[in-house]
Design a protein around this motif. Structure first.
Motif, PDB file in Angstrom:
ATOM      1  N   VAL A  13      13.556   0.237  -1.115  1.00 54.00           N
ATOM      2  CA  VAL A  13      12.460   0.058  -0.165  1.00 54.00           C
ATOM      3  C   VAL A  13      11.382  -0.861  -0.744  1.00 54.00           C
ATOM      4  O   VAL A  13      10.899  -1.771  -0.071  1.00 54.00           O
ATOM      5  CB  VAL A  13      11.859   1.421   0.229  1.00 54.00           C
ATOM      6  CG1 VAL A  13      10.568   1.239   1.022  1.00 54.00           C
ATOM      7  CG2 VAL A  13      12.873   2.211   1.045  1.00 54.00           C
ATOM      8  N   LEU A  14      11.033  -0.625  -2.005  1.00 51.83           N
ATOM      9  CA  LEU A  14       9.988  -1.449  -2.611  1.00 51.83           C
ATOM     10  C   LEU A  14      10.408  -2.911  -2.655  1.00 51.83           C
ATOM     11  O   LEU A  14       9.573  -3.807  -2.497  1.00 51.83           O
ATOM     12  CB  LEU A  14       9.678  -0.930  -4.024  1.00 51.83           C
ATOM     13  CG  LEU A  14       9.036   0.462  -4.059  1.00 51.83           C
ATOM     14  CD1 LEU A  14       8.824   0.903  -5.500  1.00 51.83           C
ATOM     15  CD2 LEU A  14       7.719   0.462  -3.312  1.00 51.83           C
ATOM     16  N   GLY A  15      11.692  -3.149  -2.838  1.00 50.53           N
ATOM     17  CA  GLY A  15      12.175  -4.521  -2.866  1.00 50.53           C
ATOM     18  C   GLY A  15      12.203  -5.171  -1.499  1.00 50.53           C
ATOM     19  O   GLY A  15      12.280  -6.396  -1.392  1.00 50.53           O
ATOM     20  N   LEU A  16      12.131  -4.342  -0.461  1.00 51.09           N
ATOM     21  CA  LEU A  16      12.240  -4.855   0.908  1.00 51.09           C
ATOM     22  C   LEU A  16      10.896  -4.901   1.631  1.00 51.09           C
ATOM     23  O   LEU A  16      10.819  -5.357   2.768  1.00 51.09           O
ATOM     24  CB  LEU A  16      13.190  -3.973   1.726  1.00 51.09           C
ATOM     25  CG  LEU A  16      14.666  -4.040   1.314  1.00 51.09           C
ATOM     26  CD1 LEU A  16      15.455  -2.939   2.021  1.00 51.09           C
ATOM     27  CD2 LEU A  16      15.259  -5.392   1.653  1.00 51.09           C
ATOM     28  N   LEU A  17       9.829  -4.449   0.969  1.00 53.81           N
ATOM     29  CA  LEU A  17       8.548  -4.319   1.671  1.00 53.81           C
ATOM     30  C   LEU A  17       8.044  -5.646   2.227  1.00 53.81           C
ATOM     31  O   LEU A  17       7.543  -5.713   3.342  1.00 53.81           O
ATOM     32  CB  LEU A  17       7.488  -3.717   0.736  1.00 53.81           C
ATOM     33  CG  LEU A  17       7.567  -2.201   0.544  1.00 53.81           C
ATOM     34  CD1 LEU A  17       6.419  -1.736  -0.340  1.00 53.81           C
ATOM     35  CD2 LEU A  17       7.520  -1.478   1.880  1.00 53.81           C
ATOM     36  N   ALA A  39       8.653   9.135   5.213  1.00 51.88           N
ATOM     37  CA  ALA A  39       8.966  10.365   4.489  1.00 51.88           C
ATOM     38  C   ALA A  39       8.593  10.295   3.018  1.00 51.88           C
ATOM     39  O   ALA A  39       8.697  11.292   2.313  1.00 51.88           O
ATOM     40  CB  ALA A  39      10.463  10.669   4.623  1.00 51.88           C
ATOM     41  N   CYS A  40       8.156   9.134   2.547  1.00 55.61           N
ATOM     42  CA  CYS A  40       7.922   8.961   1.116  1.00 55.61           C
ATOM     43  C   CYS A  40       6.489   8.484   0.869  1.00 55.61           C
ATOM     44  O   CYS A  40       6.194   7.302   1.043  1.00 55.61           O
ATOM     45  CB  CYS A  40       8.920   7.954   0.546  1.00 55.61           C
ATOM     46  SG  CYS A  40       8.719   7.710  -1.241  1.00 55.61           S
ATOM     47  N   PRO A  41       5.594   9.390   0.496  1.00 54.03           N
ATOM     48  CA  PRO A  41       4.190   9.022   0.265  1.00 54.03           C
ATOM     49  C   PRO A  41       4.037   7.933  -0.782  1.00 54.03           C
ATOM     50  O   PRO A  41       3.144   7.088  -0.673  1.00 54.03           O
ATOM     51  CB  PRO A  41       3.549  10.336  -0.196  1.00 54.03           C
ATOM     52  CG  PRO A  41       4.427  11.405   0.361  1.00 54.03           C
ATOM     53  CD  PRO A  41       5.822  10.831   0.343  1.00 54.03           C
ATOM     54  N   LEU A  47       3.098   0.310   0.323  1.00 54.64           N
ATOM     55  CA  LEU A  47       3.001  -0.517   1.525  1.00 54.64           C
ATOM     56  C   LEU A  47       1.534  -0.724   1.900  1.00 54.64           C
ATOM     57  O   LEU A  47       1.114  -1.843   2.210  1.00 54.64           O
ATOM     58  CB  LEU A  47       3.748   0.140   2.685  1.00 54.64           C
ATOM     59  CG  LEU A  47       3.642  -0.605   4.021  1.00 54.64           C
ATOM     60  CD1 LEU A  47       4.322  -1.958   3.941  1.00 54.64           C
ATOM     61  CD2 LEU A  47       4.237   0.221   5.148  1.00 54.64           C
ATOM     62  N   ALA A  48       0.750   0.345   1.842  1.00 53.13           N
ATOM     63  CA  ALA A  48      -0.667   0.239   2.185  1.00 53.13           C
ATOM     64  C   ALA A  48      -1.374  -0.725   1.241  1.00 53.13           C
ATOM     65  O   ALA A  48      -2.222  -1.522   1.662  1.00 53.13           O
ATOM     66  CB  ALA A  48      -1.319   1.622   2.124  1.00 53.13           C
ATOM     67  N   GLN A  49      -1.017  -0.661  -0.040  1.00 54.00           N
ATOM     68  CA  GLN A  49      -1.617  -1.568  -1.017  1.00 54.00           C
ATOM     69  C   GLN A  49      -1.220  -3.011  -0.722  1.00 54.00           C
ATOM     70  O   GLN A  49      -2.037  -3.932  -0.840  1.00 54.00           O
ATOM     71  CB  GLN A  49      -1.167  -1.188  -2.431  1.00 54.00           C
ATOM     72  CG  GLN A  49      -1.773   0.129  -2.908  1.00 54.00           C
ATOM     73  CD  GLN A  49      -1.209   0.559  -4.256  1.00 54.00           C
ATOM     74  OE1 GLN A  49      -0.351  -0.107  -4.816  1.00 54.00           O
ATOM     75  NE2 GLN A  49      -1.685   1.682  -4.752  1.00 54.00           N
ATOM     76  N   LEU A  50       0.030  -3.185  -0.340  1.00 51.48           N
ATOM     77  CA  LEU A  50       0.519  -4.533  -0.044  1.00 51.48           C
ATOM     78  C   LEU A  50      -0.198  -5.100   1.180  1.00 51.48           C
ATOM     79  O   LEU A  50      -0.617  -6.263   1.190  1.00 51.48           O
ATOM     80  CB  LEU A  50       2.032  -4.492   0.191  1.00 51.48           C
ATOM     81  CG  LEU A  50       2.715  -5.842   0.411  1.00 51.48           C
ATOM     82  CD1 LEU A  50       2.495  -6.769  -0.773  1.00 51.48           C
ATOM     83  CD2 LEU A  50       4.210  -5.637   0.632  1.00 51.48           C
ATOM     84  N   ALA A  71       2.785  -1.300  15.787  1.00 56.21           N
ATOM     85  CA  ALA A  71       2.676   0.005  16.435  1.00 56.21           C
ATOM     86  C   ALA A  71       3.142   1.112  15.490  1.00 56.21           C
ATOM     87  O   ALA A  71       2.514   2.170  15.402  1.00 56.21           O
ATOM     88  CB  ALA A  71       3.509   0.024  17.718  1.00 56.21           C
ATOM     89  N   ALA A  72       4.221   0.830  14.772  1.00 56.23           N
ATOM     90  CA  ALA A  72       4.733   1.820  13.824  1.00 56.23           C
ATOM     91  C   ALA A  72       3.724   2.047  12.710  1.00 56.23           C
ATOM     92  O   ALA A  72       3.516   3.181  12.267  1.00 56.23           O
ATOM     93  CB  ALA A  72       6.069   1.344  13.249  1.00 56.23           C
ATOM     94  N   LEU A  73       3.106   0.973  12.251  1.00 58.42           N
ATOM     95  CA  LEU A  73       2.119   1.104  11.182  1.00 58.42           C
ATOM     96  C   LEU A  73       0.923   1.916  11.665  1.00 58.42           C
ATOM     97  O   LEU A  73       0.419   2.786  10.959  1.00 58.42           O
ATOM     98  CB  LEU A  73       1.654  -0.273  10.724  1.00 58.42           C
ATOM     99  CG  LEU A  73       2.680  -1.065   9.910  1.00 58.42           C
ATOM    100  CD1 LEU A  73       2.161  -2.475   9.658  1.00 58.42           C
ATOM    101  CD2 LEU A  73       2.965  -0.380   8.592  1.00 58.42           C
ATOM    102  N   ARG A  74       0.473   1.615  12.872  1.00 60.61           N
ATOM    103  CA  ARG A  74      -0.671   2.357  13.400  1.00 60.61           C
ATOM    104  C   ARG A  74      -0.329   3.837  13.523  1.00 60.61           C
ATOM    105  O   ARG A  74      -1.128   4.708  13.189  1.00 60.61           O
ATOM    106  CB  ARG A  74      -1.073   1.795  14.763  1.00 60.61           C
ATOM    107  CG  ARG A  74      -1.708   0.416  14.674  1.00 60.61           C
ATOM    108  CD  ARG A  74      -2.467   0.075  15.942  1.00 60.61           C
ATOM    109  NE  ARG A  74      -2.918  -1.319  15.947  1.00 60.61           N
ATOM    110  CZ  ARG A  74      -2.268  -2.300  16.553  1.00 60.61           C
ATOM    111  NH1 ARG A  74      -1.156  -2.041  17.200  1.00 60.61           N
ATOM    112  NH2 ARG A  74      -2.727  -3.536  16.516  1.00 60.61           N
ATOM    113  N   ALA A  75       0.872   4.104  14.007  1.00 55.75           N
ATOM    114  CA  ALA A  75       1.290   5.492  14.171  1.00 55.75           C
ATOM    115  C   ALA A  75       1.356   6.182  12.814  1.00 55.75           C
ATOM    116  O   ALA A  75       0.939   7.330  12.671  1.00 55.75           O
ATOM    117  CB  ALA A  75       2.657   5.553  14.858  1.00 55.75           C
ATOM    118  N   SER A  76       1.847   5.457  11.811  1.00 51.75           N
ATOM    119  CA  SER A  76       1.956   6.052  10.485  1.00 51.75           C
ATOM    120  C   SER A  76       0.588   6.287   9.881  1.00 51.75           C
ATOM    121  O   SER A  76       0.347   7.305   9.233  1.00 51.75           O
ATOM    122  CB  SER A  76       2.776   5.131   9.569  1.00 51.75           C
ATOM    123  OG  SER A  76       4.085   4.993  10.062  1.00 51.75           O
TER     124      SER A  76
END
Ligand SMILES: [Zn+2]
Length: 83
Positions: A13-17, A39-41, A47-50, A71-76
Motif C-alpha cells: 500500500v505504501l508503495g502505491l500511495l 482498515a489500517c490506521p 496517506l494523510a501526511q502525503l 469522496a472516499a477521502l472525505r468519507a474516511s
C-alpha cells in the motif's frame, strides 16, 4: 505489519500511495488500496501526511484526484480508520 487475506500488505500500500492519489491505479487495485487504508490506521496516517505534503507544495489540484477518490477521502476523514 498486517496483511488482509484478500488484499495488500502495508508495504504494498505504501508503495502505491502516490499512484493512488494520482488515480493511476486500475479500479480493482485502487479498491484494494482504499480497503486497506480504511482498515489500517498506520497506512492512513501515511496517506494523510502525503496529502498534507502535496497540498503544502501546492500540487494538489482538483483535476488530479477524481471525484470518487475525493469522496472516499472525505468519507474516511469523517469516519476515520475502523480500528
Ligand atoms: Zn497498512
Amino acid at each position: 505489519m498486517e496483511r488482509a487475506a484478500d488484499g495488500l500488505g502495508c508495504d504494498d500500500v505504501l508503495g502505491l500511495l502516490t499512484d493512488y492519489l494520482e488515480a493511476a491505479l486500475p479500479a480493482g487495485r485502487r479498491r484494494l488500496v482504499a480497503d486497506h487504508l480504511g482498515a489500517c490506521p498506520a497506512c492512513w496516517e501515511r496517506l494523510a501526511q502525503l496529502i498534507a505534503t502535496i497540498a503544502a507544495l501546492g500540487c494538489l489540484r482538483d483535476d488530479v484526484m477524481p471525484a470518487p477518490v475525493l469522496a472516499a477521502l472525505r468519507a474516511s476523514f469523517r469516519t476515520g480508520p475502523s480500528s
